[in-house]
Design a protein around this motif. Structure first.
Motif, PDB file in Angstrom:
ATOM      1  N   LYS A 206       0.841  -1.192   0.000  1.00 23.94           N
ATOM      2  CA  LYS A 206       0.000   0.000   0.000  1.00 23.94           C
ATOM      3  C   LYS A 206       0.880   1.247   0.000  1.00 23.94           C
ATOM      4  CE  LYS A 206      -3.895  -2.078   2.519  1.00 23.94           C
ATOM      5  NZ  LYS A 206      -4.700  -2.012   3.778  1.00 23.94           N
ATOM      6  N   GLY A 207       0.490   2.237  -0.790  1.00 22.65           N
ATOM      7  CA  GLY A 207       1.223   3.494  -0.830  1.00 22.65           C
ATOM      8  C   GLY A 207       1.974   3.668  -2.132  1.00 22.65           C
ATOM      9  N   LEU A 208       2.944   4.575  -2.129  1.00 20.70           N
ATOM     10  CA  LEU A 208       3.745   4.832  -3.319  1.00 20.70           C
ATOM     11  C   LEU A 208       4.698   3.669  -3.567  1.00 20.70           C
ATOM     12  CD1 LEU A 208       4.652   8.568  -2.581  1.00 20.70           C
ATOM     13  CD2 LEU A 208       2.874   7.727  -4.112  1.00 20.70           C
ATOM     14  N   SER A 209       4.972   3.365  -4.816  1.00 21.03           N
ATOM     15  CA  SER A 209       5.846   2.249  -5.155  1.00 21.03           C
ATOM     16  C   SER A 209       7.315   2.666  -4.989  1.00 21.03           C
ATOM     17  CB  SER A 209       5.595   1.791  -6.592  1.00 21.03           C
ATOM     18  OG  SER A 209       6.392   0.661  -6.889  1.00 21.03           O
ATOM     19  N   PRO A 210       8.027   2.055  -4.018  1.00 24.18           N
ATOM     20  CA  PRO A 210       9.385   2.504  -3.683  1.00 24.18           C
ATOM     21  C   PRO A 210      10.379   2.453  -4.850  1.00 24.18           C
ATOM     22  CG  PRO A 210       8.518   1.093  -1.962  1.00 24.18           C
ATOM     23  CD  PRO A 210       7.557   1.007  -3.102  1.00 24.18           C
ATOM     24  N   LYS A 211      10.383   1.379  -5.605  1.00 24.50           N
ATOM     25  CA  LYS A 211      11.377   1.237  -6.673  1.00 24.50           C
ATOM     26  C   LYS A 211      11.281   2.383  -7.671  1.00 24.50           C
ATOM     27  CE  LYS A 211      13.157  -2.101 -10.083  1.00 24.50           C
ATOM     28  NZ  LYS A 211      12.875  -1.457 -11.367  1.00 24.50           N
ATOM     29  N   GLU A 212      10.076   2.702  -8.081  1.00 29.90           N
ATOM     30  CA  GLU A 212       9.872   3.764  -9.057  1.00 29.90           C
ATOM     31  C   GLU A 212      10.198   5.132  -8.462  1.00 29.90           C
ATOM     32  OE1 GLU A 212       8.342   0.206 -10.565  1.00 29.90           O
ATOM     33  OE2 GLU A 212       7.843   1.135  -8.633  1.00 29.90           O
ATOM     34  N   CYS A 213       9.909   5.325  -7.169  1.00 27.88           N
ATOM     35  CA  CYS A 213      10.271   6.584  -6.502  1.00 27.88           C
ATOM     36  C   CYS A 213      11.782   6.780  -6.488  1.00 27.88           C
ATOM     37  CB  CYS A 213       9.742   6.596  -5.067  1.00 27.88           C
ATOM     38  SG  CYS A 213       7.951   6.727  -4.911  1.00 27.88           S
TER      39      CYS A 213
END
Length: 270
Positions: A206-213
């Motif tokens: 859940k939340g923003l996707s870390p890898k893409e961030c």
């Protein structure tokens, strides 16, 4: 950490306790992992206390902070925690902030990179940027008995010691038993409902996707990982983030604890 350097911030979800040395310098923000508290960073605070304005927080449901007053299912997620910190940083008009996040704190730091424009850089310790879009959690992490240890609602004292030991928090020549004892007390204080909700939110992506961030702002990111970390697949980091990853040969799931003096050089790179 001195009690007279600790303060309360009244967020919309509850009162958050934080350490602040109040120096007129660039901000270094510490974010702890699941179930512990700001005291886990005592050595970094001791070593860097004259170099930065150091802020170390207790997430809601942890340490000296309140449990969330409402909307627990959201507040106790990575997104909820990062929202509270964003609200706090906005309230003090923080600029050029360096964030050091350990384990779950690293996931929170990644969201802050997206949410708060005043973040200068983040250092994530024992945290792998997974892709929620690609659903690649099992390529990045090992899901073994060590991972399952952290999701119990209640712990005995001995269970807390065992869990922290497997997470890398043990007494050493550098860290006295008293310093570990403070972390044990925080672990036992942590809200059981929070623990379950937080871990579930990480597993449910859940939340923003870390890898893409991280890929979008990788020049602001440094990943620190122990070669002996039982939870992290180093092959994944080497494949996707070798240029921004530093591997520590004699460290497990808490690089900052195992290598407090080595970490300082990364934190002093402004």
């Amino acid at each position: 950490m001195h009690d007279n350097s600790c303060y309360l911030y009244s967020s919309r979800f509850g009162k958050m306790c934080y350490y602040d040395n109040k120096l007129e310098k660039d901000i270094l923000l510490f974010i702890h992992g699941l179930s512990v508290s700001k005291e886990v960073f005592y050595k970094q605070i001791e070593l860097l206390n004259n170099q930065y304005r150091i802020i170390a927080i207790d997430l809601l449901g942890h340490g000296a902070s309140e449990n969330a007053t409402h909307d627990h299912e959201y507040v106790y997620t990575v997104s909820g925690f990062s929202d509270v910190i964003t609200e706090f940083l906005t309230s003090i008009d923080a600029k050029d902030v360096t964030v050091y996040g350990w384990s779950m704190g690293g996931s929170i730091a990644i969201e802050l990179l997206e949410k708060y424009s005043g973040i200068k850089k983040i250092l994530i310790d024992s945290c792998t940027p997974v892709s929620y879009i690609q659903n690649n959690h099992r390529k990045a992490y090992f899901f073994n008995k060590v991972a399952r240890l952290i999701i119990k609602k209640f712990y005995t004292y001995d269970e807390a010691i065992d869990c922290l030991k497997k997470g890398g928090i043990v007494s050493t020549q550098i860290h006295s038993f008293q310093s570990v004892q403070r972390v044990i007390e925080a672990f036992l204080r942590a809200n059981g409902n929070m623990r379950e909700i937080s871990f579930a939110s990480l597993m449910e992506m859940k939340g923003l996707s870390p890898k893409e961030c991280v890929e979008k702002q990788r020049e602001k990111v440094k990943i620190l990982v122990g070669e002996k970390d039982p939870r992290i697949n180093l092959k994944y980091l080497k494949k996707h983030f070798s240029d921004i990853t530093e591997i520590f040969p004699n460290s497990g799931h808490a690089v900052f604890w195992d290598n407090p003096f080595s970490i300082i050089k990364f934190l002093l790179q402004k």
